[in-house]
Structures are given as structure tokens and as C-alpha cells.
Design an enzyme around this catalytic site. Structure first.
Site: not given
Length: 226
Positions: A121, A139
Site C-alpha cells: 500500500k 487502504d
């Protein structure tokens, strides 16, 4: 509604309603953004922005941060979540930047993932924001919003969500789309109390359709009991 049409509608509306979409983290260079993104894991951008001015003043370069002891960094970041782990990750990341990358933030997923504290991420955020590459950081907001709207049809993992979104969103839009979904999840499509009544995607959203259908069923049952 077919998936292609849903994507078309969603992209069109975000483009109209949110023409400017960018990270809310405060930074002046790629190194600062990398530090901020590492700090933002399971923590709000607002909290991170409160502590980074002093942190960046104390450690303005990878070299300065690489020379720091973990306990020194901890004192600046102790109000964020998991400060011990993050202090260790930040000093390790800085040392790796200095030793392996000439103090420059690398521009590939493979290289970014070698840095302490950097997962997929975080790497995607850097690739998207710094290098304007078609990388989709997933996320909790992106994962939730994409599933609710019906863009990902119940993807069970962040990686599944990432792959589905990047396969269906035009490459040149992906860096902006990442922020569209984050900001929408942060301010409109919240986890506990989504504001479906004022959402510009309500009529193309699977979650809202299911919510309306459920309310109708409950109303029908209530009427039958009378």
C-alpha cells in the site's frame, strides 16, 4: 447495471464532483512523503500532519534520519499509533535509502518493498503521488468504498481490489481515482454512518440499492402486522 457502465458513471461523476483530488498528508519532497505515509498506517492524516513539522525539522534528510537512534525518533512520533515499531521502521528505511539508493526514493515497486516499513500500500502511494504512475493503493477506505459501490464485486483482499480497479480504470486516471475513493470513504461513505442521502453516487451504488430494498421489506412487514 453492467460493470463497464458502473465504472463509466462513477468516473464521470467523480471527475465532475471532485476534479482536484490529492493526498491530505503534508510534505515537500518524496522523502517527506515516504515518512508521512509510513506514519499514517492505522493513524489519521490529521494526526500525522500535527507531528511531522517538528520531525522534519529535526531530521530534514535521509542522512540525518539514518544517523538517529530509534529512541530519538520515538520522542517526535509517540502520539501516533505503534510509535515504537514506526520509529524503528523510519530509521531503518532512512539507512537503506542512504546505503542502497543514494538517498533517493526509488521509483519501482520491487525497490520500494525492500525498505523497512514499506508494504504494498505504501509503495503504491509513492508510485502514484510522486511518480504519477498507474498504481492503486488500497487502504481501508478504498477497500470499503470499491466494494460498496460495486466496482469490485466483493473482493476479499486488498490485492484483489487493487487488481480489479487497475484493470477497469483508465491508466491516466488511476492516480486521481486512488484519492477519489479515499476521500469519499473518509468524508461521505464512512464505515459506520455512510451519508447515502447526500451521495452523488447513490443511484449507481449497490450498497445503497440494498439498503433501500431492506428498508422497503421492513416497511412491508410492518404494514402487514397492522
Amino acid at each position: 447495471m453492467r460493470k463497464a457502465e458502473r465504472y463509466r458513471q462513477v468516473i464521470e461523476r467523480f471527475s465532475r464532483e471532485m476534479p482536484v483530488a490529492e493526498t491530505e498528508l503534508h510534505y515537500k519532497n518524496p522523502f517527506q512523503l515516504l515518512v508521512a505515509v509510513i506514519l499514517s498506517a492505522q493513524c489519521t492524516d490529521k494526526r500525522v500532519n500535527m507531528i511531522t513539522p517538528e520531525l522534519f525539522a529535526a531530521f530534514p534528510t535521509p542522512e540525518k534520519l539514518a544517523e538517529a537512534e530509534t529512541f530519538e525518533v520515538f520522542e517526535y512520533i509517540k502520539s501516533v499509533s505503534y510509535p515504537n515499531n514506526k520509529a524503528k521502521a523510519l530509521t531503518g528505511m532512512a539507512r537503506k535509502l542512504v546505503s542502497d539508493f543514494g538517498s533517493e526514493v526509488p521509483s519501482t515497486m520491487e525497490e520500494l518493498l525492500t525498505l523497512p516499513g514499506v508494504g504494498r500500500k505504501t509503495a503504491n502511494v509513492i508510485l502514484s503521488v510522486v511518480f504519477d504512475l498507474p498504481a492503486m493503493a488500497v487502504d481501508t477506505h478504498v477497500f470499503r468504498v470499491a466494494n460498496r459501490i460495486g466496482l469490485t464485486d466483493g473482493s476479499r483482499t486488498p490485492l484483489e481490489t487493487e487488481k480489479t480497479l487497475t484493470a477497469n480504470i483508465p491508466e491516466e486516471i488511476i492516480p486521481r481515482a486512488h484519492h477519489w475513493l479515499i476521500l469519499h470513504g473518509r468524508y461521505v461513505c464512512r464505515a459506520r454512518k455512510p451519508e447515502c442521502g447526500s451521495c452523488f453516487l447513490a443511484d449507481v451504488c449497490k450498497y445503497n440499492a440494498a439498503r433501500i430494498a431492506k428498508a422497503a421489506r421492513e416497511e412491508k412487514k410492518a404494514q402487514q402486522k397492522k
